[in-house]
Design a protein around this motif. Structure first.
Motif, mmCIF file in Angstrom:
data_model
loop_
_atom_site.group_PDB
_atom_site.id
_atom_site.type_symbol
_atom_site.label_atom_id
_atom_site.label_comp_id
_atom_site.label_asym_id
_atom_site.label_seq_id
_atom_site.Cartn_x
_atom_site.Cartn_y
_atom_site.Cartn_z
ATOM 1 N N ARG A 73 0.873 -1.124 -0.041
ATOM 2 C CA ARG A 73 0.222 0.062 0.124
ATOM 3 C C ARG A 73 0.903 1.184 0.180
ATOM 4 N N LYS A 100 -5.739 -2.996 -1.423
ATOM 5 C CA LYS A 100 -4.576 -1.965 -1.236
ATOM 6 C C LYS A 100 -4.625 -0.661 -2.228
ATOM 7 N N THR A 102 -7.034 1.089 -3.610
ATOM 8 C CA THR A 102 -7.899 2.239 -3.187
ATOM 9 C C THR A 102 -7.346 3.101 -1.970
ATOM 10 N N PRO A 103 -6.756 2.630 -0.752
ATOM 11 C CA PRO A 103 -6.330 3.438 0.061
ATOM 12 C C PRO A 103 -5.028 3.974 -0.353
ATOM 13 N N MET A 107 -4.435 7.755 -0.264
ATOM 14 C CA MET A 107 -3.084 8.450 0.521
ATOM 15 C C MET A 107 -2.280 9.450 -0.372
ATOM 16 N N THR A 175 -12.690 -6.240 1.888
ATOM 17 C CA THR A 175 -11.940 -4.536 1.826
ATOM 18 C C THR A 175 -12.020 -4.152 0.819
ATOM 19 N N MET A 179 -13.661 -0.373 0.853
ATOM 20 C CA MET A 179 -12.728 0.979 0.398
ATOM 21 C C MET A 179 -13.300 1.626 -0.779
ATOM 22 N N VAL A 249 -10.709 -1.094 7.286
ATOM 23 C CA VAL A 249 -10.992 0.433 6.698
ATOM 24 C C VAL A 249 -10.533 1.399 7.773
ATOM 25 N N HIS A 252 -7.036 2.062 7.106
ATOM 26 C CA HIS A 252 -6.674 2.849 5.794
ATOM 27 C C HIS A 252 -7.398 4.269 5.971
ATOM 28 N N LEU A 253 -8.555 4.313 6.531
ATOM 29 C CA LEU A 253 -8.882 5.824 6.635
ATOM 30 C C LEU A 253 -8.037 6.564 7.613
ATOM 31 N N ILE A 256 -5.071 7.432 5.291
ATOM 32 C CA ILE A 256 -5.339 8.410 4.411
ATOM 33 C C ILE A 256 -5.464 9.921 5.057
ATOM 34 N N GLY A 526 -2.050 4.564 11.512
ATOM 35 C CA GLY A 526 -2.389 4.158 10.516
ATOM 36 C C GLY A 526 -1.272 3.227 9.725
#
Length: 534
Positions: A73, A100, A102-103, A107, A175, A179, A249, A252-253, A256, A526
């Motif tokens: 990621r 991985k 999307t996040p 990011m 996931t 995401m 999530v 990942h959130l 981000i 994160g």
């Protein structure tokens, strides 16, 4: 390269494409990239396709127990930075697929803060296999069934022939689809883009529209940090809790938000949302509905329509309009699949945070995937530091009903690179122990996992968390009603164990995993790379 002198005065836009030939998740993305490129050209700009690392949770997990998954990621984030910022490009259209990507793309958008838009590139479907519908979730669970000898390897092989009927990410609210929904909930996709069937005409229309929209975003100078604000993150958290999104999530959130330099405590926001919200969908593995049912019922925008009263709808989105404006054009969702908050499927949220001496910084539970009759669990610890050894213990029946299996030293630093402990969970459920054995881990889980699972224990064992000193036979108490997890050992004994905890020997890993271990920050931040104060 075929450019004219006049082309150099046009906006130059990256199409961030994670296509590769390793995984079905990505096999359609080259076609999607061409659609986006044509739309960018038609809007008067120059498309410049760039490639990034493309991890697939099913394929990339084959080596080193999945340790490359989480580090990939952040490798993707840096991939984008080097190619987009290094070339001083004006904007990005990001083609999101497996877990991985999307996040990682969001990011990167937060880090670079240039006009950006996500195109979620959709899910795959399964089909009938004999008398049953089979998709990748069923295959995933059946691996444990083979180990438990309740089905044969031949049965499993037949299932694999039916489970995937086209490109895209795993069916179900794992996931990847979670995401994709988070990208829309943050305002970074066009309204209605998630979830969506891969390679459908509808998905291709969104790709075309995104190619035109990015040129407008550049013209109007609308940037990700104007969109991914604290209010937008709170909206995403509320959507995640209400649909029972993947446990992943949360990390990942958090990542981000860190890369966007947004000062918000995502973990605390999940705790707050969990006290206010119920679960308004029941998409597998949370219930009987399938991901295509969620799309047909109204998708993420339909969910947000039902949540209007608890969302901050004044936030800006990549449409150039507010969320309130977007939702005003969304039709009434099918309430058989997406219920109003006043008539939720469950009074409790799909996702929540629990704390206690074993997880002072929090741990994550997908309540919607826990058997409804299990809200309190007390058992003896059965400790493993290697997932393969734990899976072998299922076969030898050294894991028994009533145990609390502790899978530790599997987090970002301990791995190094988070071990994909989801395989053990799938095997546990397949062995028929998902409702009678609890699992506590600092490793990575899958959004497809179900059972009494406490994931992302923070701090992880390798950071000196209490998880590191749990012994076989210790009593662990899980109280989901009160959102608590406790290692029932006297404080003086725990202090003595921590004081005697030996220094962990340096990793024998080389290359990227060794670098990652050095740079990765705590899960509560994160698990981003480098120093972050946000």
């Amino acid at each position: 390269m075929g450019y004219s002198e006049e082309d150099f005065d046009k906006p130059k836009i990256a199409i961030v494409n994670s296509s590769n030939k390793l995984s079905v998740c990505y096999q359609h993305l080259d076609q999607v990239a061409e659609i986006v490129a044509d739309a960018i050209r038609a809007a008067g700009a120059i498309p410049l396709e760039i490639r990034t690392v493309a991890p697939s949770d099913f394929i990339t997990s084959a080596g080193k127990q999945g340790r490359y998954l989480m580090p990939s990621r952040d490798l993707l984030v840096n991939d984008v930075e080097v190619q987009v910022e290094g070339a001083v490009l004006d904007g990005m259209v990001m083609l999101a697929s497996c877990d991985k990507t999307t996040p990682g793309q969001l990011m990167a958008a937060g880090r670079l803060d240039i006009p950006s838009i996500v195109v979620t590139c959709g899910y795959q479907l399964g089909t009938q296999c004999g008398e049953h519908h089979v998709d990748i979730e069923e295959v995933y669970k059946a691996v444990g069934s083979v180990k438990a000898k309740s089905i044969t390897l031949t049965d499993l092989t037949e299932m694999t022939k039916c489970a995937i009927q086209g490109p895209g990410v795993c069916a179900g609210l794992a996931t990847a689809n979670s995401m994709h929904c988070m990208a829309e909930a943050l305002g970074m996709t066009l309204t209605g883009n998630a979830p969506i069937r891969a390679n459908s005409s509808r998905m291709q229309s969104y790709a075309r529209a995104a190619g035109a929209k990015i040129v407008e975003l550049i013209r109007d100078d609308i940037r990700p940090r104007q969109i991914m604000t604290a209010a937008a993150f709170r909206n995403a958290v509320r959507v995640a809790c209400s649909i029972g999104a993947s446990v992943n999530v949360v990390r990942h959130l958090t990542a981000i938000a860190a890369e966007s330099e947004c000062k918000i405590d995502i973990i605390r926001e999940f705790e707050v949302a969990a006290m206010q919200l119920g679960q308004i969908t029941q998409v597998r593995p949370n219930g009987p509905d399938r991901i295509e049912d969620l799309e047909a019922a109204g998708g993420c925008s339909g969910v947000m329509k039902q949540l209007t009263d608890v969302l901050e709808t004044g936030v800006l989105t990549v449409t150039g309009r507010t969320l309130a404006d977007n939702l005003a054009e969304v039709g009434t969702p099918d309430e058989k699949v997406i219920r109003p908050t006043t008539n939720a499927f469950r009074d409790e949220p799909g996702l929540t945070i629990i704390r206690g001496n074993l997880a002072p910084d929090g741990a994550i539970v997908k309540l919607s995937a826990v058997p409804v009759h299990v809200r309190n669990f007390k058992g003896k610890a059965n400790v493993f530091e290697d997932e393969n050894v734990a899976i072998a213990a299922l076969e030898t029946k050294t894991i028994q009903p009533g145990d609390v299996v502790v899978l530790r030293m599997l987090g970002p630093k301990g791995g190094p690179g988070t071990v994909f402990a989801a395989s053990f969970m799938a095997a546990l459920v397949g062995a028929g122990l998902g409702a009678t054995v609890a699992v506590v881990t600092d490793g990575e889980l899958s959004g497809l996992n179900s059972g009494i699972t406490i994931g992302q224990v923070m701090p992880e064992a390798a950071e000196g968390g209490l998880l590191a000193v749990v012994k076989n036979g210790d009593i662990i108490v899980i109280d989901l009603n009160n959102r608590a997890i406790t290692l029932d050992v006297p404080v003086s004994e725990l202090e003595a164990r921590l004081a005697a905890l030996p220094a962990r020997p340096p990793t024998t890993e080389k290359g990227w995993l060794a670098m990652y271990q050095t740079l990765v920050q705590p899960l509560s931040k994160g698990a981003v790379l480098g120093r972050r104060e946000y």
